[in-house]
Design a protein around this motif. Structure first.
Motif, PDB file in Angstrom:
ATOM      1  N   GLU A 111      50.601  65.697  42.844  1.00 62.83           N
ATOM      2  CA  GLU A 111      50.237  64.297  42.180  1.00 62.83           C
ATOM      3  C   GLU A 111      51.047  64.902  40.173  1.00 62.83           C
ATOM      4  OE1 GLU A 111      46.253  63.874  42.115  1.00 62.83           O
ATOM      5  OE2 GLU A 111      46.373  62.870  43.339  1.00 62.83           O
ATOM      6  N   GLU A 112      51.308  66.152  39.848  1.00 65.21           N
ATOM      7  CA  GLU A 112      51.213  66.542  38.891  1.00 65.21           C
ATOM      8  C   GLU A 112      52.992  66.569  38.540  1.00 65.21           C
ATOM      9  OE1 GLU A 112      49.910  70.614  38.587  1.00 65.21           O
ATOM     10  OE2 GLU A 112      47.621  69.446  38.168  1.00 65.21           O
ATOM     11  N   CYS A 113      53.847  67.167  39.865  1.00 67.21           N
ATOM     12  CA  CYS A 113      54.943  66.809  40.078  1.00 67.21           C
ATOM     13  C   CYS A 113      55.604  65.338  39.650  1.00 67.21           C
ATOM     14  CB  CYS A 113      55.321  67.685  41.115  1.00 67.21           C
ATOM     15  SG  CYS A 113      55.208  69.754  40.934  1.00 67.21           S
ATOM     16  N   THR A 114      55.189  65.225  40.798  1.00 69.29           N
ATOM     17  CA  THR A 114      55.431  63.952  41.052  1.00 69.29           C
ATOM     18  C   THR A 114      55.520  62.598  39.365  1.00 69.29           C
ATOM     19  OG1 THR A 114      54.608  63.118  43.260  1.00 69.29           O
ATOM     20  CG2 THR A 114      55.569  61.098  41.847  1.00 69.29           C
ATOM     21  N   GLN A 115      54.254  62.482  38.841  1.00 73.08           N
ATOM     22  CA  GLN A 115      53.934  62.461  37.415  1.00 73.08           C
ATOM     23  C   GLN A 115      55.451  62.870  36.352  1.00 73.08           C
ATOM     24  OE1 GLN A 115      51.882  59.961  36.406  1.00 73.08           O
ATOM     25  NE2 GLN A 115      52.846  59.407  35.045  1.00 73.08           N
ATOM     26  N   GLU A 116      55.541  64.077  36.365  1.00 76.94           N
ATOM     27  CA  GLU A 116      57.024  64.243  35.826  1.00 76.94           C
ATOM     28  C   GLU A 116      57.995  63.757  36.656  1.00 76.94           C
ATOM     29  OE1 GLU A 116      56.141  68.602  35.946  1.00 76.94           O
ATOM     30  OE2 GLU A 116      54.211  68.726  35.463  1.00 76.94           O
ATOM     31  N   ALA A 117      58.000  63.948  36.900  1.00 75.94           N
ATOM     32  CA  ALA A 117      59.149  62.980  37.487  1.00 75.94           C
ATOM     33  C   ALA A 117      59.832  61.844  37.100  1.00 75.94           C
ATOM     34  CB  ALA A 117      59.546  63.371  39.195  1.00 75.94           C
ATOM     35  N   THR A 122      62.273  62.341  44.757  1.00 78.22           N
ATOM     36  CA  THR A 122      61.935  63.312  44.547  1.00 78.22           C
ATOM     37  C   THR A 122      61.989  64.568  44.757  1.00 78.22           C
ATOM     38  OG1 THR A 122      61.265  61.527  47.525  1.00 78.22           O
ATOM     39  CG2 THR A 122      61.682  63.687  48.116  1.00 78.22           C
ATOM     40  N   THR A 123      63.871  64.967  44.687  1.00 78.10           N
ATOM     41  CA  THR A 123      64.462  65.851  43.985  1.00 78.10           C
ATOM     42  C   THR A 123      63.840  66.098  43.381  1.00 78.10           C
ATOM     43  OG1 THR A 123      65.721  65.459  45.759  1.00 78.10           O
ATOM     44  CG2 THR A 123      66.726  66.499  44.437  1.00 78.10           C
ATOM     45  N   ALA A 124      63.674  65.281  41.987  1.00 79.86           N
ATOM     46  CA  ALA A 124      63.081  65.796  41.164  1.00 79.86           C
ATOM     47  C   ALA A 124      61.689  66.608  40.980  1.00 79.86           C
ATOM     48  CB  ALA A 124      63.003  64.901  39.858  1.00 79.86           C
ATOM     49  N   ALA A 125      61.670  65.693  41.595  1.00 78.88           N
ATOM     50  CA  ALA A 125      59.868  66.283  42.154  1.00 78.88           C
ATOM     51  C   ALA A 125      59.124  67.340  42.896  1.00 78.88           C
ATOM     52  CB  ALA A 125      58.643  65.118  42.504  1.00 78.88           C
ATOM     53  N   ARG A 126      60.460  67.393  43.787  1.00 78.57           N
ATOM     54  CA  ARG A 126      60.901  69.140  44.285  1.00 78.57           C
ATOM     55  C   ARG A 126      60.730  70.426  43.806  1.00 78.57           C
ATOM     56  NH1 ARG A 126      65.633  69.155  48.005  1.00 78.57           N
ATOM     57  NH2 ARG A 126      66.515  69.717  45.908  1.00 78.57           N
ATOM     58  N   ASN A 127      62.111  69.577  42.494  1.00 76.99           N
ATOM     59  CA  ASN A 127      62.760  70.504  41.905  1.00 76.99           C
ATOM     60  C   ASN A 127      61.463  71.578  40.967  1.00 76.99           C
ATOM     61  OD1 ASN A 127      64.382  71.243  42.281  1.00 76.99           O
ATOM     62  ND2 ASN A 127      66.033  69.437  41.543  1.00 76.99           N
ATOM     63  N   ARG A 128      60.409  70.699  40.054  1.00 72.87           N
ATOM     64  CA  ARG A 128      59.462  71.068  39.783  1.00 72.87           C
ATOM     65  C   ARG A 128      58.514  71.675  40.270  1.00 72.87           C
ATOM     66  NH1 ARG A 128      62.305  69.131  37.074  1.00 72.87           N
ATOM     67  NH2 ARG A 128      62.480  68.465  34.764  1.00 72.87           N
ATOM     68  N   ALA A 129      57.725  71.372  41.564  1.00 72.40           N
ATOM     69  CA  ALA A 129      57.357  72.089  42.720  1.00 72.40           C
ATOM     70  C   ALA A 129      57.439  73.313  42.860  1.00 72.40           C
ATOM     71  CB  ALA A 129      56.632  71.359  44.337  1.00 72.40           C
TER      72      ALA A 129
END
Length: 417
Positions: free
Chosen positions: A35-41, A63-70
């Motif tokens: 949830e946090e990484c999706t919000q950051e994306a 999805t790529t941006a959120a995955r990179n944050r994760a």
């Protein structure tokens, strides 16, 4: 930010958020991190898209941006090197996430994960609504008629139990589907209801929840073609959604079922729903969603409001209340009985609900009471009930409708209470 970019970001939030979160949960097994990484994306999209232009595939970009944050988050946790390798390898472009179930939809798998029988039914439904639909804790608490703090604790406990028990992110094999079916159906029903309520209000982010619930319902029917309640729920959602264009007028005011312009109903959706419901009923295992769909079909097939078979609807509610004796069902039964046998009979059911205390705080109770009192000509009492209902109204459309009714009851000759 140009209107085009602003609209694209809003559309991406509505259409892609759940998918991005579900994909990250599959990759990481961590609800909060997803949830946090999706919000950051999405925050990054707000920064980059106005400058760099819209990506060709917004969902893949997010999805790529959120995955990179994760990956960045996990890299900081030296004890999670193995998980870091898994996430870095997962969710690559073109990855459909299909598992041995053959279901190529992360959101449907997320529902089945949340609906594991190790969790209490309310926790299953609440967790899925929070993660899949993005409903706030307050909105979910309202749906369950419990305090927000109580719901917050349930959500935390549900996430912890899934993590600690190692509950897998997948659609279970066929022999385990029945033990999760009730929770999955409840999730889709509440998901649809949240969107249905929003479609008569100003919350544009929620408008697409009906379509998403129907899409997932179709997937579920394909997965479980012999489950009559899955068919019943799909028919029910289609019948309600068919009336969406007639539910509000040009000013945004709520239009009650009896006053809706039936030429604006989607007859194609109604015909499809009728065929699905007939298929469900032929299986000879009636359940609450099939009964509700049958009630909705009574409305949908009537030529006009005057031709509605209220006696049949009241009888169906009598069957439904024996299976699901909830406040919502009993209140709807009161309305149906009032239309079939007169408002005084319906009011007696409402008063019994009030006396039991079961419906305390339920926003539709005073509105129903007010309408029945108005039909009985007890305008002073009706005005008081309309004021109570206004204090609990959830949408602007509801407030407009109740205000109009209150004005009518406070007209010449009435006495304010």
């Amino acid at each position: 930010m140009t209107p085009e970019v602003e609209a694209a970001i809003a559309a991406a939030f509505r259409e892609e958020r759940a998918s991005v979160i579900a994909t990250l949960i599959r990759a990481t097994g961590d609800w909060d991190l997803a949830e946090e990484c999706t919000q950051e994306a999405f925050a990054l999209a707000l920064e980059r898209w106005p400058r760099d232009g819209l990506p060709r595939r917004p969902g893949a970009w997010l999805t790529t941006a959120a995955r990179n944050r994760a990956v960045d988050r996990l890299r900081r946790r030296s004890t999670e090197a193995a998980k870091l390798r898994e996430v870095a390898a997962a969710v690559q472009p073109g990855d459909d996430g299909a598992d041995e179930s053959g279901v190529r939809d992360d959101r449907l798998r997320l529902i089945f994960t949340c609906c594991h029988p190790a969790l209490a039914l309310e926790a299953r439904v609440a967790l899925t609504l929070r993660t899949l639909a993005g409903l706030t804790t307050a909105e979910i608490a309202r749906a369950f008629l419990v305090p927000e703090a109580t719901m917050a604790k349930r959500l935390v406990r549900a996430k912890q139990k899934i993590r600690n028990a190692g509950i897998p992110y997948r659609v279970p094999p066929a022999h385990l589907l029945p033990e999760r079916t009730g929770g999955v159906l409840a999730v889709l029903y509440l998901l649809f209801n949240e969107g249905y309520a929003a479609s008569a209000g100003a919350d544009l982010v929620r408008h697409d929840l009906c379509a998403e619930a129907i899409r997932l319902g179709r997937l579920l029917v394909r997965l479980m073609p012999d489950e009559p309640e899955a068919l019943g729920l799909l028919a029910l959602m289609l019948l309600h959604h068919a009336r969406r264009a007639a539910r509000v007028d040009d000013t945004g005011a709520l239009v009650t079922l009896e006053d809706q312009d039936r030429t604006r109903w989607d007859r194609g959706a109604i015909d499809e729903a009728a065929a699905i419901l007939e298929s469900a009923l032929r299986r000879g295992r009636p359940g609450p969603f099939q009964i509700q769909a049958a009630i909705a079909a009574c409305h949908a097939t009537a030529a006009d409001a005057a031709g509605t078979d209220w006696a049949q609807i009241a009888a169906l509610y009598g069957k439904l209340v024996r299976i699901v004796p909830s406040v919502v069902v009993r209140l709807n039964q009161a309305v149906a009985v009032a239309m079939a046998d007169g408002p005084a009979t319906g009011l007696a059911i409402v008063e019994s609900l009030e006396a039991s205390g079961d419906a305390t705080g339920y926003r539709l109770l005073p509105a129903t009471r007010a309408d029945l009192l108005r039909r009985l000509g007890r305008l002073d009492e009706a005005a008081g009930a309309y004021r109570d209902a206004l204090a609990l109204a959830a949408t602007e459309a509801e407030r407009r409708y109740l205000t109009r009714r209150l004005t009518e009851t406070e007209g010449p000759g009435s006495r304010r209470v």
